[in-house]
Scaffold this motif. Structure first.
Motif, PDB file in Angstrom:
ATOM      1  N   ARG A  73      73.729  32.458  67.138  1.00 13.83           N
ATOM      2  CA  ARG A  73      73.613  31.212  65.775  1.00 13.83           C
ATOM      3  C   ARG A  73      74.691  31.953  64.724  1.00 13.83           C
ATOM      4  N   ARG A  74      74.967  33.413  65.152  1.00 16.89           N
ATOM      5  CA  ARG A  74      75.406  34.125  63.838  1.00 16.89           C
ATOM      6  C   ARG A  74      77.010  34.201  64.069  1.00 16.89           C
ATOM      7  N   HIS A  75      77.355  33.822  65.466  1.00 15.49           N
ATOM      8  CA  HIS A  75      78.517  33.301  65.665  1.00 15.49           C
ATOM      9  C   HIS A  75      79.036  32.365  65.970  1.00 15.49           C
ATOM     10  N   GLU A  76      78.034  31.406  65.743  1.00 17.63           N
ATOM     11  CA  GLU A  76      78.303  29.495  65.776  1.00 17.63           C
ATOM     12  C   GLU A  76      78.637  29.153  64.540  1.00 17.63           C
ATOM     13  N   LEU A  77      78.181  29.918  63.515  1.00 17.09           N
ATOM     14  CA  LEU A  77      78.137  30.120  61.695  1.00 17.09           C
ATOM     15  C   LEU A  77      79.790  31.006  61.763  1.00 17.09           C
ATOM     16  N   GLY A  78      80.309  31.835  63.103  1.00 15.00           N
ATOM     17  CA  GLY A  78      81.445  32.859  62.008  1.00 15.00           C
ATOM     18  C   GLY A  78      81.176  33.931  61.057  1.00 15.00           C
ATOM     19  N   MET A  79      79.836  34.192  61.394  1.00 13.77           N
ATOM     20  CA  MET A  79      79.185  35.277  60.307  1.00 13.77           C
ATOM     21  C   MET A  79      79.010  36.104  61.055  1.00 13.77           C
ATOM     22  N   ILE A  80      79.484  37.789  60.383  1.00 12.16           N
ATOM     23  CA  ILE A  80      79.393  39.056  60.905  1.00 12.16           C
ATOM     24  C   ILE A  80      77.847  39.197  59.933  1.00 12.16           C
ATOM     25  N   GLN A  81      77.766  40.787  60.979  1.00 16.21           N
ATOM     26  CA  GLN A  81      76.143  41.331  60.563  1.00 16.21           C
ATOM     27  C   GLN A  81      76.338  40.953  59.263  1.00 16.21           C
ATOM     28  N   GLU A  82      77.607  42.051  58.691  1.00 17.85           N
ATOM     29  CA  GLU A  82      77.036  42.090  57.492  1.00 17.85           C
ATOM     30  C   GLU A  82      76.396  41.345  56.406  1.00 17.85           C
ATOM     31  N   LYS A  83      77.797  40.430  56.700  1.00 14.20           N
ATOM     32  CA  LYS A  83      77.029  38.897  55.307  1.00 14.20           C
ATOM     33  C   LYS A  83      75.414  38.548  56.241  1.00 14.20           C
ATOM     34  N   LEU A  84      75.090  38.473  57.428  1.00 14.02           N
ATOM     35  CA  LEU A  84      74.061  38.200  57.784  1.00 14.02           C
ATOM     36  C   LEU A  84      72.801  38.976  57.205  1.00 14.02           C
ATOM     37  N   ALA A  85      72.929  40.853  57.173  1.00 10.91           N
ATOM     38  CA  ALA A  85      72.012  41.180  56.603  1.00 10.91           C
ATOM     39  C   ALA A  85      72.192  40.899  54.733  1.00 10.91           C
ATOM     40  N   GLU A  86      73.215  40.791  54.265  1.00 15.08           N
ATOM     41  CA  GLU A  86      73.211  40.713  52.655  1.00 15.08           C
ATOM     42  C   GLU A  86      72.504  38.770  52.532  1.00 15.08           C
TER      43      GLU A  86
END
Length: 76
Positions: free
Chosen positions: A11-24
């Motif tokens: 899902r994170r990749h689907e959204l084009g999100m990096i781990q740092e952004k998900l953590a935030e």
């Protein structure tokens, strides 16, 4: 990788999100996000799962079980 880890990473990749952004967005550490995605975090609390689901804009069920298949009423 366990199912939750696969679903979070997918899902994170689907959204084009990096781990740092998900953590935030989930108010979790980058280290913990990495552990979840690798399957190294095995005892994930419901509140943590809820934070991840909210940050990824999916339900907790989708994170645990994957995308829900559509159910059709009656014959196709």
């Amino acid at each position: 990788m366990n199912k939750i880890g696969i679903n979070v990473a997918s899902r994170r990749h689907e959204l084009g999100m990096i781990q740092e952004k998900l953590a935030e967005l989930s108010d979790l550490s980058i280290n913990f996000i990495s552990k979840v995605e690798r399957g190294a975090a095995t005892d994930i609390k419901a509140g943590t799962l809820q934070s991840l689901a909210k940050a990824l804009n999916v339900s907790m069920d989708e994170l645990m079980n994957g995308k829900m298949k559509e159910h059709h009423a009656g014959p196709l």
